[in-house]
Scaffold this active site. Structure first.
Site, PDB file in Angstrom:
ATOM      1  N   GLU A 196     -13.868 -51.556  50.502  1.00 45.26           N
ATOM      2  CA  GLU A 196     -14.327 -50.955  49.257  1.00 45.26           C
ATOM      3  C   GLU A 196     -13.366 -51.398  48.167  1.00 45.26           C
ATOM      4  O   GLU A 196     -12.167 -51.547  48.410  1.00 45.26           O
ATOM      5  CB  GLU A 196     -14.318 -49.417  49.313  1.00 45.26           C
ATOM      6  CG  GLU A 196     -15.383 -48.818  50.208  1.00 45.26           C
ATOM      7  CD  GLU A 196     -14.934 -48.665  51.642  1.00 45.26           C
ATOM      8  OE1 GLU A 196     -15.802 -48.441  52.507  1.00 45.26           O
ATOM      9  OE2 GLU A 196     -13.723 -48.787  51.933  1.00 45.26           O
TER      10      GLU A 196
ATOM     11  N   TYR B  53     -11.794 -61.469  46.500  1.00 44.13           N
ATOM     12  CA  TYR B  53     -12.756 -61.192  47.566  1.00 44.13           C
ATOM     13  C   TYR B  53     -13.951 -62.139  47.469  1.00 44.13           C
ATOM     14  O   TYR B  53     -14.412 -62.684  48.480  1.00 44.13           O
ATOM     15  CB  TYR B  53     -13.221 -59.739  47.537  1.00 44.13           C
ATOM     16  CG  TYR B  53     -12.119 -58.732  47.774  1.00 44.13           C
ATOM     17  CD1 TYR B  53     -11.070 -58.999  48.657  1.00 44.13           C
ATOM     18  CD2 TYR B  53     -12.113 -57.522  47.112  1.00 44.13           C
ATOM     19  CE1 TYR B  53     -10.057 -58.084  48.874  1.00 44.13           C
ATOM     20  CE2 TYR B  53     -11.097 -56.592  47.327  1.00 44.13           C
ATOM     21  CZ  TYR B  53     -10.073 -56.883  48.204  1.00 44.13           C
ATOM     22  OH  TYR B  53      -9.071 -55.968  48.412  1.00 44.13           O
TER      23      TYR B  53
END
EC number: 2.3.1.266
Length: 158
Positions: free
Chosen positions: A110, A122
């Site tokens: 998350e 990411y």
């Protein structure tokens, strides 16, 4: 003639003795940091808690939880003065490799939508958004959503 050796970079499992350094970084980089107890519990539960040391300095760490064939990256942090130097990428690569070795086929995490540097790294590694957790993170004014991201580890070179 003298040789100058570059400081050693090492990835090491973290232990309770490392908590002062971990908590110091955590408290400096997050407005709503994990507590010492969060880290103690993670170590006690057998989660993978690894740190990256540059010479003798702890520059970052991560906490990885395995659940059957899936890994969940619970926390990854780099000391503020060491951000932007590639340590986050090293930590993430290490976590991905560890997850693969443990038999994970994917890794979840998350991230705050406002954390643009984290989202950038990411996405660079191939994580895709698969959902949103409404009001997941505490924020100055209430809460902030979390983007749920996933990476299929089969797509990552071993």
């Amino acid at each position: 003639m003298s040789a100058v050796l570059a400081p050693r970079l090492s990835m090491l499992p973290m232990h309770p003795a490392d908590l002062d350094e971990i908590v110091e970084i955590e408290n400096r980089v997050y407005p709503f940091p994990w507590t010492r107890t969060n880290f103690i519990d993670s170590i006690a539960c057998g989660y993978s808690v690894w740190g990256c040391r540059f010479a003798d300095e702890l520059v970052g760490y991560y906490v990885l939880m395995m659940a059957v064939d899936e890994a969940h990256l619970l926390n990854i942090s780099v000391a503020g003065k060491r951000q932007g130097m590639g340590f986050g990428a090293r930590l993430l690569r290490h976590a991905m490799r560890l997850a693969q070795l443990a038999g994970a086929t994917s890794i979840l995490l998350e991230v705050r939508p406002s954390n643009v540097p984290a989202l950038t790294i990411y996405r660079h590694f191939g994580f895709q958004q698969i959902g949103v957790r409404r009001g997941y993170y505490p924020a100055e004014k209430g809460s902030e959503d979390a983007l749920v991201m996933r990476l299929a580890l089969a797509e990552v070179a071993q």
